[in-house]
Motif scaffolding. Structure first.
Motif, short mmCIF file in Angstrom:
data_model
loop_
_atom_site.label_atom_id
_atom_site.label_comp_id
_atom_site.label_asym_id
_atom_site.label_seq_id
_atom_site.Cartn_x
_atom_site.Cartn_y
_atom_site.Cartn_z
N PRO A 294 90.28 -20.42 -3.78
CA PRO A 294 91.47 -20.05 -4.82
C PRO A 294 92.27 -21.25 -4.99
O PRO A 294 92.76 -21.63 -6.08
CB PRO A 294 92.04 -19.07 -4.14
CG PRO A 294 91.05 -18.27 -3.44
CD PRO A 294 90.40 -19.50 -3.04
N LEU A 295 92.61 -22.24 -3.84
CA LEU A 295 93.38 -23.49 -3.96
C LEU A 295 92.86 -24.22 -4.70
O LEU A 295 93.53 -24.78 -5.65
CB LEU A 295 93.63 -23.88 -2.57
CG LEU A 295 94.41 -23.22 -1.60
CD1 LEU A 295 94.26 -23.68 -0.33
CD2 LEU A 295 96.13 -23.49 -2.02
N ALA A 296 91.61 -24.49 -4.78
CA ALA A 296 90.96 -25.56 -5.54
C ALA A 296 90.90 -25.00 -6.96
O ALA A 296 91.10 -26.09 -8.09
CB ALA A 296 89.60 -25.93 -5.05
N ASP A 297 90.62 -24.05 -7.28
CA ASP A 297 90.58 -23.66 -8.61
C ASP A 297 91.88 -23.44 -9.27
O ASP A 297 92.07 -24.04 -10.44
CB ASP A 297 90.08 -22.15 -8.77
CG ASP A 297 88.56 -22.01 -8.56
OD1 ASP A 297 87.73 -23.08 -8.27
OD2 ASP A 297 88.05 -20.96 -8.17
N THR A 298 92.95 -23.17 -8.63
CA THR A 298 94.19 -22.98 -9.08
C THR A 298 94.83 -24.44 -9.29
O THR A 298 95.37 -24.55 -10.33
CB THR A 298 95.18 -22.33 -8.47
OG1 THR A 298 94.61 -21.02 -8.05
CG2 THR A 298 96.52 -21.92 -8.98
N ILE A 299 94.64 -25.17 -8.63
CA ILE A 299 95.19 -26.82 -8.77
C ILE A 299 94.50 -27.42 -9.69
O ILE A 299 94.90 -28.11 -10.63
CB ILE A 299 94.90 -27.34 -7.48
CG1 ILE A 299 96.08 -26.84 -6.14
CG2 ILE A 299 95.31 -28.82 -7.42
CD1 ILE A 299 95.58 -27.45 -4.73
N ALA A 300 92.96 -27.16 -9.74
CA ALA A 300 92.27 -27.87 -10.95
C ALA A 300 92.82 -27.26 -12.28
O ALA A 300 92.85 -28.25 -13.27
CB ALA A 300 90.59 -27.47 -10.75
N ALA A 301 93.16 -26.16 -12.39
CA ALA A 301 93.66 -25.66 -13.78
C ALA A 301 94.80 -26.08 -13.86
O ALA A 301 95.29 -26.45 -15.14
CB ALA A 301 93.60 -24.15 -13.61
N TRP A 302 95.76 -26.42 -13.12
CA TRP A 302 97.12 -26.89 -13.31
C TRP A 302 96.90 -28.56 -13.65
O TRP A 302 97.70 -28.96 -14.44
CB TRP A 302 97.91 -26.87 -11.79
CG TRP A 302 99.17 -27.18 -11.87
CD1 TRP A 302 100.33 -26.86 -12.29
CD2 TRP A 302 99.73 -28.74 -11.27
NE1 TRP A 302 101.57 -27.76 -12.22
CE2 TRP A 302 101.01 -28.47 -11.70
CE3 TRP A 302 98.99 -29.81 -11.02
CZ2 TRP A 302 101.70 -30.00 -11.40
CZ3 TRP A 302 99.71 -30.97 -10.76
CH2 TRP A 302 101.07 -31.10 -11.07
N LEU A 303 95.98 -29.26 -12.87
CA LEU A 303 95.84 -30.63 -13.33
C LEU A 303 95.50 -30.69 -14.55
O LEU A 303 95.73 -31.69 -15.35
CB LEU A 303 94.92 -31.18 -12.38
CG LEU A 303 95.51 -31.42 -10.74
CD1 LEU A 303 94.13 -31.91 -9.98
CD2 LEU A 303 96.28 -32.57 -10.83
#
Length: 303
Positions: A294-303
């Motif tokens: 969930p951290l990776a997916d959310t950060i990726a979407a934010w980037l």
């Protein structure tokens, strides 16, 4: 020109640069900083051997219960997932190799118990470290670690994200202060009758605000991560156990990267096959990935 990236420093920090297959040398998109990454007994023993002063007997038990086992594994897995999802990305993972049993790499170096106790936090150097030569060694290591993080932050892109993962024990223990009797206090606190009365901590606690309510996190990422964890059936809180404290380096780094950071605590017993408070614990890779996704997916979407 490629940014100047930090390098590993033996006994201080392990630095890993993860580049996607299509990365072009641009500034990193993600920095994962793990100030309590010294989670192996070998880390403890290596630094203990350098210190000459008398320390509490069986202090390794305090190390085992107080180290952020799993934080580095989760953070590194986030970096792996990010660059795998987008091969143009670059991530930097900085792992402290300095056990917080001796000096805390998430504290400004002069942080004392007096200005941290109200927030449930500990001092940079514990009271049981008295030998001046030992304190000099520890402060030198601390400064060298801070220099590594400073360089990593300077290399981060203007849009780059800073993730600061931590882990904590399952319950808030009834320990009044960290001193020469810490091991005896921990043993007493873990007696079945006392331990059962200690409050259970949230499975995930997002550390996003100072005690006065000021936000020190990327709000969309915090909201997205919380929602994703709850969808997995996890209990998620925000600043329930700790606030972002001005005496922590996490607070300093967050002010350097306004609106593009996240600091969080994950319960250690959810990352290991069987939590044992006074022994070295091994992290389950599948559990680390469960929290990293969930951290990776959310950060990726934010980037």
């Amino acid at each position: 020109m490629s940014p100047a990236l930090p390098e590993s420093v033996p006994g201080v920090a392990d630095v890993e640069i993860l580049r996607g297959s299509a990365a072009t040398g641009r500034a990193p998109d993600l920095l994962v900083e793990v100030p309590h990454g010294a989670d192996r007994l070998a880390h403890y023993e290596a630094l203990r051997a350098r210190l000459s002063g008398e320390l509490p007997a069986d202090l390794h038990e305090f190390f085992c219960v107080n180290t952020d086992v799993g934080a580095w594994q989760v953070g590194r897995r986030v970096a792996e997932r990010l660059v795998a999802a987008d091969p143009r990305r670059t991530a930097v993972v900085v792992r402290s190799l300095i056990p917080r049993t001796f000096i805390d790499c998430n504290r400004i170096e002069d942080a004392s118990e007096g200005n941290l106790a109200a927030g449930g936090l500990t001092a940079s150097v514990p009271a049981y470290v008295r030998e001046p030569a030992d304190r000099a060694v520890l402060l030198d290591l601390h400064r060298r670690y801070v220099a590594v993080v400073e360089k990593a932050l300077a290399a981060l892109s203007d849009r780059g994200f800073l993730l600061m993962p931590h882990t904590y024990g399952p319950r808030t223990l009834d320990i009044d202060r960290i001193d020469d009797a810490i091991v005896e206090k921990l043993r007493a606190a873990h007696s079945p009758e006392r331990y059962a009365t200690c409050p259970v901590r949230p499975e995930v606690d997002l550390i996003t605000r100072t005690a006065d309510g000021h936000l020190h996190a990327a709000a969309p990422v915090a909201t997205g991560v919380a929602a994703a964890y709850r969808a997995l059936g996890l209990e998620v809180a925000e600043n329930t156990t700790y606030h972002m404290h001005p005496s922590t380096l996490g607070h300093l780094w967050a002010t350097r990267c306004p609106d593009r950071t996240l600091c969080l605590e994950i319960r250690r017993d959810l990352l290991v096959p069987g939590w044992t408070w006074n022994r070295e614990n091994q992290v389950d890779p599948a559990a680390a990935d469960r929290f990293a996704a969930p951290l990776a997916d959310t950060i990726a979407a934010w980037l």
